[in-house]
Design a protein around this motif. Structure first.
Motif, PDB file in Angstrom:
ATOM      1  N   LEU A 125      34.409  73.827 -40.262  1.00  0.00           N
ATOM      2  CA  LEU A 125      33.241  73.857 -39.684  1.00  0.00           C
ATOM      3  C   LEU A 125      32.787  75.593 -39.710  1.00  0.00           C
ATOM      4  CD1 LEU A 125      33.167  71.204 -36.949  1.00  0.00           C
ATOM      5  CD2 LEU A 125      32.286  71.283 -39.367  1.00  0.00           C
TER       6      LEU A 125
ATOM      7  N   VAL B 299      28.716  71.161 -45.138  1.00  0.00           N
ATOM      8  CA  VAL B 299      29.618  69.974 -44.814  1.00  0.00           C
ATOM      9  C   VAL B 299      28.657  68.853 -45.426  1.00  0.00           C
ATOM     10  CG1 VAL B 299      30.737  68.384 -43.320  1.00  0.00           C
ATOM     11  CG2 VAL B 299      30.835  70.951 -42.969  1.00  0.00           C
TER      12      VAL B 299
ATOM     13  N   PRO C 223      36.186  68.441 -42.418  1.00  0.00           N
ATOM     14  CA  PRO C 223      35.597  69.506 -42.934  1.00  0.00           C
ATOM     15  C   PRO C 223      35.958  70.920 -42.325  1.00  0.00           C
ATOM     16  CG  PRO C 223      34.398  68.177 -41.184  1.00  0.00           C
ATOM     17  CD  PRO C 223      35.713  67.345 -41.754  1.00  0.00           C
TER      18      PRO C 223
ATOM     19  N   CYS D  13      37.889  65.497 -47.523  1.00  0.00           N
ATOM     20  CA  CYS D  13      38.580  65.999 -46.836  1.00  0.00           C
ATOM     21  C   CYS D  13      38.009  66.310 -45.467  1.00  0.00           C
ATOM     22  CB  CYS D  13      39.091  67.449 -47.466  1.00  0.00           C
ATOM     23  SG  CYS D  13      39.945  67.318 -49.001  1.00  0.00           S
TER      24      CYS D  13
ATOM     25  N   ASP E 145      32.208  64.343 -48.302  1.00  0.00           N
ATOM     26  CA  ASP E 145      33.494  65.216 -48.493  1.00  0.00           C
ATOM     27  C   ASP E 145      34.681  64.439 -48.195  1.00  0.00           C
ATOM     28  OD1 ASP E 145      31.799  67.344 -49.279  1.00  0.00           O
ATOM     29  OD2 ASP E 145      31.815  68.557 -47.329  1.00  0.00           O
TER      30      ASP E 145
END
Length: 67
Positions: A21, A11, A19, A17, A15
């Motif tokens: 996980l 991650v 994440p 968006c 980013d």
């Protein structure tokens, strides 16, 4: 033998968006049986048609994800 594996993707701090996980993937049993052993137990013909395989060792149930 666990047929569902889990991995944790990278991650990044930038980013755009939200994440994800944890991701999962299925590993079917035939990946772990390189040859057909002798005298494997077998399903009855009716059960084999329901399960899609003659051998219980190669049966992998499908469990849909709740999305």
């Amino acid at each position: 033998m666990e047929q569902v594996k889990v991995w944790y993707p990278f991650v990044g701090p930038f980013d755009p968006c939200p994440p994800i996980l944890e991701k999962t993937f299925s590993t079917p049993p035939q990946l772990y049986i390189p040859f057909q052993p002798m005298n494997l137990p077998q399903f009855s013909p009716h059960e084999a048609l329901r399960h899609g395989t003659l051998w219980p060792a190669l049966y992998s149930p499908y469990e849909p994800k709740n999305t």
